[in-house]
Design a protein around this motif. Structure first.
Motif, PDB file in Angstrom:
ATOM      1  N   LEU A 343       0.372  -1.241  -0.135  1.00  0.00           N
ATOM      2  CA  LEU A 343      -0.036   0.001  -0.015  1.00  0.00           C
ATOM      3  C   LEU A 343       0.834   1.373   0.533  1.00  0.00           C
ATOM      4  N   SER A 344       2.056   0.581   0.014  1.00  0.00           N
ATOM      5  CA  SER A 344       3.103   2.608  -0.371  1.00  0.00           C
ATOM      6  C   SER A 344       2.550   3.165  -1.276  1.00  0.00           C
ATOM      7  N   LYS A 345       2.154   3.424  -2.519  1.00  0.00           N
ATOM      8  CA  LYS A 345       1.497   4.169  -3.504  1.00  0.00           C
ATOM      9  C   LYS A 345       0.691   5.064  -3.032  1.00  0.00           C
ATOM     10  N   LYS A 346      -0.738   4.210  -2.280  1.00  0.00           N
ATOM     11  CA  LYS A 346      -1.469   4.515  -1.850  1.00  0.00           C
ATOM     12  C   LYS A 346      -1.254   5.015  -0.566  1.00  0.00           C
ATOM     13  N   ARG A 347      -0.697   5.678   0.594  1.00  0.00           N
ATOM     14  CA  ARG A 347      -0.367   5.921   1.655  1.00  0.00           C
ATOM     15  C   ARG A 347       1.425   6.684   1.331  1.00  0.00           C
ATOM     16  N   GLY A 348       1.837   6.842  -0.299  1.00  0.00           N
ATOM     17  CA  GLY A 348       3.167   8.118   0.426  1.00  0.00           C
ATOM     18  C   GLY A 348       3.912   7.349   1.010  1.00  0.00           C
ATOM     19  N   GLY A 349       4.800   6.032   1.135  1.00  0.00           N
ATOM     20  CA  GLY A 349       5.717   5.655   1.813  1.00  0.00           C
ATOM     21  C   GLY A 349       5.817   4.295   2.116  1.00  0.00           C
ATOM     22  N   CYS A 350       6.284   3.698   2.921  1.00  0.00           N
ATOM     23  CA  CYS A 350       6.395   2.876   4.249  1.00  0.00           C
ATOM     24  C   CYS A 350       7.580   2.565   5.106  1.00  0.00           C
ATOM     25  N   PRO A 351       6.851   2.091   6.190  1.00  0.00           N
ATOM     26  CA  PRO A 351       8.377   1.678   6.813  1.00  0.00           C
ATOM     27  C   PRO A 351      10.080   1.162   6.833  1.00  0.00           C
ATOM     28  N   SER A 352      10.388   1.940   6.333  1.00  0.00           N
ATOM     29  CA  SER A 352      12.076   1.300   5.685  1.00  0.00           C
ATOM     30  C   SER A 352      11.715  -0.541   6.534  1.00  0.00           C
ATOM     31  N   PRO A 353      13.019  -1.483   6.541  1.00  0.00           N
ATOM     32  CA  PRO A 353      13.156  -2.606   6.793  1.00  0.00           C
ATOM     33  C   PRO A 353      13.691  -2.863   8.402  1.00  0.00           C
ATOM     34  N   TYR A 354      14.456  -1.744   8.037  1.00  0.00           N
ATOM     35  CA  TYR A 354      15.978  -1.469   9.733  1.00  0.00           C
ATOM     36  C   TYR A 354      13.754  -0.478  10.957  1.00  0.00           C
ATOM     37  N   GLU A 355      13.040   0.139   9.862  1.00  0.00           N
ATOM     38  CA  GLU A 355      12.473   0.274  10.841  1.00  0.00           C
ATOM     39  C   GLU A 355      11.592  -0.368  11.527  1.00  0.00           C
ATOM     40  N   MET A 356      10.883  -1.318  10.122  1.00  0.00           N
ATOM     41  CA  MET A 356      10.208  -2.531  10.889  1.00  0.00           C
ATOM     42  C   MET A 356      10.769  -3.572  11.994  1.00  0.00           C
ATOM     43  N   LEU A 357      12.029  -3.627  12.131  1.00  0.00           N
ATOM     44  CA  LEU A 357      13.036  -4.323  13.090  1.00  0.00           C
ATOM     45  C   LEU A 357      12.942  -3.704  13.826  1.00  0.00           C
ATOM     46  N   LYS A 358      12.666  -2.374  14.245  1.00  0.00           N
ATOM     47  CA  LYS A 358      12.638  -1.684  14.980  1.00  0.00           C
ATOM     48  C   LYS A 358      11.684  -1.910  15.948  1.00  0.00           C
ATOM     49  N   LEU A 359      10.243  -2.110  15.465  1.00  0.00           N
ATOM     50  CA  LEU A 359       8.785  -2.097  15.863  1.00  0.00           C
ATOM     51  C   LEU A 359       9.384  -3.766  16.730  1.00  0.00           C
ATOM     52  N   ALA A 360       9.964  -4.854  15.946  1.00  0.00           N
ATOM     53  CA  ALA A 360      10.181  -5.707  17.006  1.00  0.00           C
ATOM     54  C   ALA A 360      10.763  -6.058  17.612  1.00  0.00           C
ATOM     55  N   THR A 361      11.470  -5.303  18.357  1.00  0.00           N
ATOM     56  CA  THR A 361      12.983  -5.053  18.836  1.00  0.00           C
ATOM     57  C   THR A 361      12.699  -4.608  20.343  1.00  0.00           C
ATOM     58  N   VAL A 362      13.323  -2.908  19.707  1.00  0.00           N
ATOM     59  CA  VAL A 362      12.472  -2.057  20.589  1.00  0.00           C
ATOM     60  C   VAL A 362      10.834  -1.855  20.865  1.00  0.00           C
ATOM     61  N   GLY A 363      10.805  -1.811  20.224  1.00  0.00           N
ATOM     62  CA  GLY A 363       9.207  -1.028  20.409  1.00  0.00           C
ATOM     63  C   GLY A 363       8.413  -2.425  20.737  1.00  0.00           C
ATOM     64  N   GLY A 364       8.180  -3.609  20.785  1.00  0.00           N
ATOM     65  CA  GLY A 364       8.037  -4.703  21.480  1.00  0.00           C
ATOM     66  C   GLY A 364       8.304  -4.295  22.833  1.00  0.00           C
ATOM     67  N   ALA A 365       9.334  -4.114  23.131  1.00  0.00           N
ATOM     68  CA  ALA A 365       9.715  -4.087  24.950  1.00  0.00           C
ATOM     69  C   ALA A 365       9.395  -3.407  25.347  1.00  0.00           C
ATOM     70  N   GLU A 366       9.984  -1.231  24.439  1.00  0.00           N
ATOM     71  CA  GLU A 366       8.582  -0.790  25.373  1.00  0.00           C
ATOM     72  C   GLU A 366       7.562  -1.001  25.396  1.00  0.00           C
ATOM     73  N   MET A 367       6.794  -1.713  24.485  1.00  0.00           N
ATOM     74  CA  MET A 367       5.074  -1.928  24.636  1.00  0.00           C
ATOM     75  C   MET A 367       4.848  -2.933  25.917  1.00  0.00           C
ATOM     76  N   ILE A 368       5.467  -3.370  26.235  1.00  0.00           N
ATOM     77  CA  ILE A 368       5.155  -4.634  27.676  1.00  0.00           C
ATOM     78  C   ILE A 368       6.005  -3.812  28.802  1.00  0.00           C
ATOM     79  N   GLY A 369       6.455  -2.163  28.395  1.00  0.00           N
ATOM     80  CA  GLY A 369       7.185  -1.961  29.595  1.00  0.00           C
ATOM     81  C   GLY A 369       8.521  -2.767  30.354  1.00  0.00           C
ATOM     82  N   ARG A 370       9.390  -3.276  29.394  1.00  0.00           N
ATOM     83  CA  ARG A 370      10.415  -3.737  28.985  1.00  0.00           C
ATOM     84  C   ARG A 370      11.603  -2.926  28.699  1.00  0.00           C
ATOM     85  N   PRO A 371      11.726  -1.619  29.077  1.00  0.00           N
ATOM     86  CA  PRO A 371      13.375  -1.014  28.170  1.00  0.00           C
ATOM     87  C   PRO A 371      14.367  -1.666  28.098  1.00  0.00           C
ATOM     88  N   GLU A 372      14.856  -2.872  29.498  1.00  0.00           N
ATOM     89  CA  GLU A 372      16.017  -3.726  29.426  1.00  0.00           C
ATOM     90  C   GLU A 372      15.965  -4.371  28.295  1.00  0.00           C
TER      91      GLU A 372
END
Length: 391
Positions: A343-372
């Protein structure tokens, strides 16, 4: 004496730290499961040496939504019925779930944890809402048993179904008092609030359409008095039913009863409307995006760029094996990225692969309150995986 390990001379260390550093030809010194230092030519001392030449090192992935017990129905044609709406599918599948016993939960949990570990996941939430006459109240206990066996960092989200009169079998419904009593038991037995803990408890009524208001209200009261997070399914196909029953959409229902806040995150969220983004962002409520069930159901694709621009936290989840026939977070990460590119053309871009990796790492950690968790830096947990890029 705490075990010391030196990961030596990795081709690349992808830290996912606030500076987004990628360190080349670098070492990671670990002591007692924590990172002491990341850099070049670190002194080994008495540490065990792991040769990381030819390998890229990543933070361990954090899975923020799953249903381990569903592994026992994976790949069944009687379950994978994409012609049904979500609500119709739930009505059918509970007739199967009611047959589950404690051994199913133990072995299914162990199988899912093994699959997660195999594919780079070092911490997972599991939303366990399946309580039958055969499981009794021991579902989370059997999961904790499996987590100890696997040496896995585990967050158990204690779910419940409350709404008698729905198509959920009556014997799988609990009273609010039953649910709260077991939550208090699990908190006393298993919840370790300290950083680097291996086991924690989250309070997680299954979803508003299958629970009564008092279940959510009492969840808020108990969770905030105990200082633990809350979780539920929301905006994944139930909004029309919520409007018929309560006269409002799910997020507005949550706002009215006070089920909002940074200590709450939602599974799916795919039906969230742009005009509802502000409610989530203002309350710092996050969404665990599960791409596999979105594809299976042919439903709305989460607007990750729009939500992130609005300030909504996003993480990734594999979801249960009834809607994702495995527990592979790397596959989930790939699917999530491809869905955004679609949907990138319709939405004017999409997250980079690295940005998606961060959702799966630090993003998940922050979501559940685990900053370590979720990043490779001094003082953080040594939760990581390595990929041999020479193969």
């Amino acid at each position: 004496m705490r075990e010391r390990i030196l990961i030596r001379n990795a081709d690349a260390v992808v830290t996912c730290d606030p500076a987004d550093r990628v360190l080349y030809n670098s070492d990671i010194l670990i002591c007692g499961g924590r990172i002491e230092a990341v850099g070049s030519n670190l002194a080994a001392g008495d540490a065990q040496i792991i040769d990381a030449a030819g390998k890229y090192v990543y933070p361990g992935l954090v899975n923020t939504h799953h249903h381990f017990f569903q592994a026992f129905v994976r790949n069944l044609m009687t379950i994978d019925r994409s012609e049904l709406t979500l609500m119709q599918w739930l009505d059918d599948i509970y007739k199967v779930f009611v047959r589950i016993d404690g051994d199913v939960i133990f072995y299914a949990s162990a199988a899912c944890m093994a699959d997660l570990i195999k594919h780079g996941c070092t911490c997972s939430v599991d939303h366990q809402y399946c309580y039958t006459p055969a499981t009794g109240k021991q579902g989370v206990d059997r999961q904790m048993e499996a987590a100890r066996l696997m040496g896995f960092r585990f967050v158990a989200a204690r779910g419940t179904n409350r709404w008698k009169g729905s198509t959920i079998p009556d014997e799988m419904c609990e009273t609010t008092a039953e649910y709260l009593d077991d939550c208090q038991r699990l908190l006393a037995l298993y919840h370790d609030p300290e950083p680097f803990s291996m086991r924690q408890i989250v309070l997680a009524p299954c979803q508003p359409i299958n629970c009564t208001e008092d279940t959510f209200l009492e969840t808020i009261r108990l969770a905030r008095s105990a200082g633990v997070h809350m979780h539920t399914h929301l905006c994944e196909g139930e909004n029309s039913s919520m409007v018929r029953r309560f006269g409002v959409r799910s997020l507005e229902w949550c706002r009215r009863i006070g089920f909002v806040g940074s200590d709450i995150w939602l599974a799916h969220g795919r039906e969230t409307l742009p005009e509802e983004y502000a409610l989530l962002a203002e309350n710092h409520m996050g969404i665990s995006h599960c791409p596999a069930p979105t594809m299976l159901g042919g439903s709305e694709i989460l607007d990750i760029p729009g939500m992130r621009k609005a300030g909504i936290p996003i993480s990734l989840g594999v979801d249960g094996c009834a809607t994702n026939d495995g527990s592979n977070m790397l596959d989930t990460l790939r699917l999530a990225y491809l869905m955004q590119t679609f949907l990138s053309k319709k939405r004017g871009g999409c997250p980079s692969p690295y940005e998606m990796l961060k959702l799966a790492t630090v993003g998940g950690a922050e979501m559940i309150g685990r900053p370590e968790l979720g990043q490779l830096a001094a003082g953080k947990a040594a939760d990581l995986f390595m990929v041999d890029v020479r193969r």
